[in-house]
Design a protein around this motif. Sequence first.
Motif, mmCIF file in Angstrom:
data_model
loop_
_atom_site.group_PDB
_atom_site.id
_atom_site.type_symbol
_atom_site.label_atom_id
_atom_site.label_comp_id
_atom_site.label_asym_id
_atom_site.label_seq_id
_atom_site.Cartn_x
_atom_site.Cartn_y
_atom_site.Cartn_z
ATOM 1 N N ASN A 1 106.285 98.411 117.621
ATOM 2 C CA ASN A 1 107.526 98.615 116.868
ATOM 3 C C ASN A 1 107.256 99.298 115.533
ATOM 4 O O ASN A 1 108.008 100.180 115.105
ATOM 5 N N ILE A 2 106.174 98.888 114.868
ATOM 6 C CA ILE A 2 105.817 99.470 113.570
ATOM 7 C C ILE A 2 105.488 100.952 113.721
ATOM 8 O O ILE A 2 105.962 101.795 112.956
ATOM 9 N N VAL A 3 104.677 101.263 114.733
ATOM 10 C CA VAL A 3 104.286 102.662 114.975
ATOM 11 C C VAL A 3 105.496 103.496 115.348
ATOM 12 O O VAL A 3 105.644 104.635 114.898
ATOM 13 N N ALA A 4 106.379 102.936 116.172
ATOM 14 C CA ALA A 4 107.587 103.656 116.586
ATOM 15 C C ALA A 4 108.483 103.965 115.387
ATOM 16 O O ALA A 4 109.008 105.077 115.253
ATOM 17 N N MET B 1 102.014 90.165 119.326
ATOM 18 C CA MET B 1 101.245 90.913 118.328
ATOM 19 C C MET B 1 101.263 92.410 118.638
ATOM 20 O O MET B 1 101.570 93.249 117.794
ATOM 21 N N PHE B 2 100.918 92.748 119.887
ATOM 22 C CA PHE B 2 100.876 94.155 120.290
ATOM 23 C C PHE B 2 102.266 94.775 120.239
ATOM 24 O O PHE B 2 102.435 95.932 119.874
ATOM 25 N N LEU B 3 103.287 93.946 120.598
ATOM 26 C CA LEU B 3 104.669 94.417 120.556
ATOM 27 C C LEU B 3 105.075 94.759 119.130
ATOM 28 O O LEU B 3 105.776 95.752 118.886
ATOM 29 N N ASP B 4 104.627 93.937 118.153
ATOM 30 C CA ASP B 4 104.920 94.209 116.743
ATOM 31 C C ASP B 4 104.295 95.531 116.302
ATOM 32 O O ASP B 4 104.919 96.318 115.583
ATOM 33 N N ILE B 5 103.058 95.783 116.734
ATOM 34 C CA ILE B 5 102.375 97.040 116.389
ATOM 35 C C ILE B 5 103.130 98.225 116.978
ATOM 36 O O ILE B 5 103.306 99.247 116.329
#
Length: 454
Positions: free
Chosen positions: A7-10, A1-5
Amino acid sequence: MFLDIQNIVAEFSSWIWGIPLLILLIGGGLYLFIYSGLVPFRYMGHAIAILRGKYDKEDSPGDLSHYEALSSAIAATVGMGNISGVAIAIATGGPGAIFWMWVSAFVGMATKFFTCSLSVMYRGKDEDGNVKGGPMYVITEGLGKQWKPLAVFFSFAGLFGTLPAFQANQLTQTLVDVFQVNESNTFTAKLMLGITIAIITALVIFGGIKRIGSVAGKLVPVMVVVYLMTVLTILFLKIDVVPSIFKLIFTDAFSGKSVLGGALGVLIITGVKRAAFSNEAGLGTAPMMHGTAKTKEPIREGLVAMLGPAIDTLLVCTLTALAILASGIWKGFDGDGISLTLAAFNSVLPYNIGGVILTICVLIFAFSTLFTYSFYGYSCLSFLSNLKTAKYYNHIYIFVIVIASVVKLDFVINLMDSAYALMAIPTVISTLILAPKVKKAAAVYFQKLKMNEF
């Protein structure tokens, strides 16, 4: 979940700091540069006279003198970007990127003139009657209450964009690298450094804007002079290559062949982006500080603010670039950022004294930024809520310093970069709409100056 966030922010950060924001910042800045008729640039001597206190009056509204306001604003912009940011520009864009940083700085001077003139022209007040400035007040006081959602948008983004995470993280990492802390002890070392940094910062920021202005007024001249003397020493030792350095900067600016194989578009974007991070022209932070200046003349503060990009980018960033290029170590160097700058200083100055001086400069640069950014976040929260609630911001600010010292840098950078970019949208839009007000006020001000009415 945190990894997805993450990636989205990046991805969002990469997108917004691309063509859209560059068009807004540089396109808008270029328009203001031309629209000003270059009038402000003809009064640089007058701006320096203002800075020296010639026109200061104690009964003027505001909290800081012109000098303290500029020092505090520069304290926020002169930071790690001037040391590691320039190195990144050279490593990724080549020497020619420095030329486009210079171009961006001249455009940024016009942007600062307009945004900071407006910050005094359309000041607001908090519930205690204290004078407040910044894009949120420019929008509500200058454009009208119906534009308040745009002011709220800026203030909300500002809560994240002005957190101390980036400076705290880079400062602790720099100290760990310089003192070669064993990898197994890195977390503990960073945590202890973070707590120490937080305590020092707290001693200043809990004293309010006047203490921040006073400390910044003392730190900024010291850090610029020390850095200036160090780089001049490096250039003196490498005096034989200085002419070729300037030639390389200008020739590479239009070819990009040394690093990018002729990718001129990428070269320009690299220089412009690094300059935007360096002097923050158009992002909306400096107007919050300049809006507190003790003056009744908006144009006067705009002229003082205009000196910011000149000092930050044209002077400090140029010094860093010349030191790196003169060392010659940038060619084929495996790494960038602070490691490249550190290697350049140590390669020219004997006994690793360059690393020692650079570490001292990094400390001063980072702390000056940490002191000033707290005021920006406090101003944003006080606009969104009230003074009573805003007082808790500094506690959060100090807590973030400790946390940011031990977390990974990538997510922190992308999150804050995104917030900074979002801050630029309402700042530049409101400035472009209200630019005619500044031009009209400038015509009146310069006419009075010509007639010796001040």
